[in-house]
Structures are given as C-alpha cells and as structure tokens.
Design a protein around this motif. Structure first.
Motif, PDB file in Angstrom:
ATOM      1  N   LEU A   1      44.098  39.397  44.926  1.00 30.33           N
ATOM      2  CA  LEU A   1      44.207  37.964  45.210  1.00 30.33           C
ATOM      3  C   LEU A   1      45.475  37.642  45.991  1.00 30.33           C
ATOM      4  O   LEU A   1      45.535  36.646  46.697  1.00 30.33           O
ATOM      5  CB  LEU A   1      44.186  37.149  43.906  1.00 30.33           C
ATOM      6  N   ILE A   2      46.466  38.514  45.865  1.00 30.22           N
ATOM      7  CA  ILE A   2      47.718  38.325  46.595  1.00 30.22           C
ATOM      8  C   ILE A   2      47.914  39.541  47.492  1.00 30.22           C
ATOM      9  O   ILE A   2      48.001  40.669  47.012  1.00 30.22           O
ATOM     10  CB  ILE A   2      48.906  38.150  45.626  1.00 30.22           C
TER      11      ILE A   2
ATOM     12  N   MET B   1      48.728  30.016  49.189  1.00 31.68           N
ATOM     13  CA  MET B   1      47.632  30.435  48.326  1.00 31.68           C
ATOM     14  C   MET B   1      46.783  29.212  48.020  1.00 31.68           C
ATOM     15  O   MET B   1      47.298  28.172  47.623  1.00 31.68           O
ATOM     16  CB  MET B   1      48.181  31.046  47.041  1.00 31.68           C
ATOM     17  N   ASP B   2      45.472  29.360  48.196  1.00 32.22           N
ATOM     18  CA  ASP B   2      44.609  28.212  47.927  1.00 32.22           C
ATOM     19  C   ASP B   2      44.370  28.032  46.426  1.00 32.22           C
ATOM     20  O   ASP B   2      44.652  28.918  45.616  1.00 32.22           O
ATOM     21  CB  ASP B   2      43.287  28.313  48.703  1.00 32.22           C
ATOM     22  N   LYS B   3      43.859  26.872  46.098  1.00 24.65           N
ATOM     23  CA  LYS B   3      43.693  26.472  44.700  1.00 24.65           C
ATOM     24  C   LYS B   3      42.740  27.401  43.942  1.00 24.65           C
ATOM     25  O   LYS B   3      42.984  27.745  42.789  1.00 24.65           O
ATOM     26  CB  LYS B   3      43.178  25.031  44.668  1.00 24.65           C
ATOM     27  N   GLU B   4      41.663  27.816  44.586  1.00 22.38           N
ATOM     28  CA  GLU B   4      40.681  28.688  43.932  1.00 22.38           C
ATOM     29  C   GLU B   4      41.285  30.033  43.543  1.00 22.38           C
ATOM     30  O   GLU B   4      41.042  30.537  42.450  1.00 22.38           O
ATOM     31  CB  GLU B   4      39.465  28.900  44.843  1.00 22.38           C
ATOM     32  N   LYS B   5      42.078  30.613  44.447  1.00 18.34           N
ATOM     33  CA  LYS B   5      42.721  31.895  44.141  1.00 18.34           C
ATOM     34  C   LYS B   5      43.704  31.755  42.997  1.00 18.34           C
ATOM     35  O   LYS B   5      43.813  32.628  42.152  1.00 18.34           O
ATOM     36  CB  LYS B   5      43.420  32.459  45.384  1.00 18.34           C
ATOM     37  N   LYS B   6      44.427  30.638  42.979  1.00 21.80           N
ATOM     38  CA  LYS B   6      45.382  30.411  41.890  1.00 21.80           C
ATOM     39  C   LYS B   6      44.644  30.320  40.557  1.00 21.80           C
ATOM     40  O   LYS B   6      45.087  30.882  39.555  1.00 21.80           O
ATOM     41  CB  LYS B   6      46.204  29.154  42.127  1.00 21.80           C
TER      42      LYS B   6
ATOM     43  N   GLU C   1      45.106  32.807  37.440  1.00 27.29           N
ATOM     44  CA  GLU C   1      45.481  32.289  36.126  1.00 27.29           C
ATOM     45  C   GLU C   1      44.509  32.778  35.044  1.00 27.29           C
ATOM     46  O   GLU C   1      44.930  33.169  33.961  1.00 27.29           O
ATOM     47  CB  GLU C   1      45.522  30.759  36.152  1.00 27.29           C
ATOM     48  N   ILE C   2      43.233  32.795  35.346  1.00 28.99           N
ATOM     49  CA  ILE C   2      42.229  33.290  34.388  1.00 28.99           C
ATOM     50  C   ILE C   2      42.487  34.751  34.067  1.00 28.99           C
ATOM     51  O   ILE C   2      42.478  35.158  32.894  1.00 28.99           O
ATOM     52  CB  ILE C   2      40.803  33.077  34.940  1.00 28.99           C
ATOM     53  N   LEU C   3      42.747  35.563  35.091  1.00 27.71           N
ATOM     54  CA  LEU C   3      43.028  36.989  34.884  1.00 27.71           C
ATOM     55  C   LEU C   3      44.279  37.197  34.031  1.00 27.71           C
ATOM     56  O   LEU C   3      44.292  37.999  33.099  1.00 27.71           O
ATOM     57  CB  LEU C   3      43.206  37.702  36.226  1.00 27.71           C
ATOM     58  N   LEU C   4      45.339  36.458  34.363  1.00 26.82           N
ATOM     59  CA  LEU C   4      46.604  36.632  33.643  1.00 26.82           C
ATOM     60  C   LEU C   4      46.526  36.101  32.213  1.00 26.82           C
ATOM     61  O   LEU C   4      47.182  36.639  31.314  1.00 26.82           O
ATOM     62  CB  LEU C   4      47.742  35.976  34.414  1.00 26.82           C
ATOM     63  N   LYS C   5      45.714  35.086  31.983  1.00 26.12           N
ATOM     64  CA  LYS C   5      45.533  34.589  30.607  1.00 26.12           C
ATOM     65  C   LYS C   5      44.871  35.653  29.737  1.00 26.12           C
ATOM     66  O   LYS C   5      45.215  35.809  28.567  1.00 26.12           O
ATOM     67  CB  LYS C   5      44.712  33.299  30.598  1.00 26.12           C
ATOM     68  N   LYS C   6      43.925  36.386  30.301  1.00 21.60           N
ATOM     69  CA  LYS C   6      43.281  37.475  29.546  1.00 21.60           C
ATOM     70  C   LYS C   6      44.297  38.542  29.169  1.00 21.60           C
ATOM     71  O   LYS C   6      44.301  39.042  28.045  1.00 21.60           O
ATOM     72  CB  LYS C   6      42.146  38.094  30.370  1.00 21.60           C
TER      73      LYS C   6
END
Length: 155
Positions: A71-72, A1-6, A10-15
């Motif tokens: 994303l995954i 997984m590339d850095k941008e997708k991670k 992370e932004i989605l899961l933080k919400k």
C-alpha cells in the motif's frame, strides 16, 4: 496517500495490534515529511499502561504488514507510541489518581444552566461527580457532565 489506501492500511494494522492485545487509537500518515511518517498511537485492550517495550514489540510485525501490503511504495518512518497522559479524566483509575486535584467540569447545557464548574475533585460514583468548590461539596449528576479535565485553579 488516498483515503481508501489509508483505510486498508488501518484495517491491516488493527489486526496486527489486536494480535498483541493492543487497540489503535489513531493512525496518521504524514505525507508532508520526507520520508513520510506513519504514526500509530496504541493502548492496551485491558487498560494497562503502554511501555516502550510494548511499542518495540509491535514495530516489526507492523513494519512487515506494511511492506507485505504494497500500500506504501516509498520510504517511510514508522512511529509507534502511547496516548501519553491526557488532561481529560475518563477512567475509574484517573478519578482515583487525581482525587483532590483541581478540575474543570464541562456541563451539558440542556440539563444545566451553567456551562463550567471549577473545583477540587472530591469523589466519583456511578451516579454523580462531587467537587469541592471553596470548601463546599457540590454533587453533579453524571447525566449533566460532558467532560472532566485537570486544570489550574484561579483565585
């Protein structure tokens, strides 16, 4: 997984976590596992302890968010857990709980000639940390303290 997708994930899961009054302490994607492992470490925004029920409560919304994001695109295992118990004392609660326990105090060498002190945690105020070193109380200004962690005292 590339850095941008991670970062996007992370932004989605933080919400999602914030909607349940959780903060994400860390998100790790272990691509060397088959299936890959998405490990989320959470804590409560109010500082209370995390329970197993809290982790379970976040599991389905987090899974749904991952699935809907696209994303995954492979199989994965989602692990949600707490920070657990750390040796480092950071909160007021930690300092009260471990009063009398052996601690290692790492000092800022710009402000102090010594790098480490070992003793029993005696008191923490807003201005200083006091430790008992062989029966003598040493008050250390907080500006000199870098880290306080539990340890085993050596004779």
């Amino acid at each position: 997984m590339d850095k941008e997708k991670k970062i996007e994930l992370e932004i989605l899961l933080k919400k999602v976590a914030n909607a349940f009054d959780f903060d994400i302490c860390s998100l790790e994607i272990k691509t060397n596992h088959n299936p890959i492992v998405i490990e989320i470490i959470i804590k409560k925004t109010n500082g209370d302890d995390i329970s197993l029920d809290d982790c379970v409560m976040l599991n389905v919304p987090a899974s749904n968010e991952i699935e809907n994001s696209n994303l995954i695109n492979c199989s994965y295992v989602l692990e949600i857990s707490s920070q657990g118990v750390s040796d480092e004392l950071t909160s007021e609660r930690d300092f009260k709980t471990f009063k009398g326990f052996p601690v290692n105090v790492e000092l800022n060498q710009k402000k102090s000639k010594i790098k480490f002190l070992n003793g029993l945690l005696y008191e923490k105020s807003k201005d200083y940390l006091a430790i008992n070193i062989k029966g003598k109380i040493k008050k250390i200004p907080f500006e000199e303290v870098l880290r306080v962690s539990l340890c085993k005292l050596k004779d």
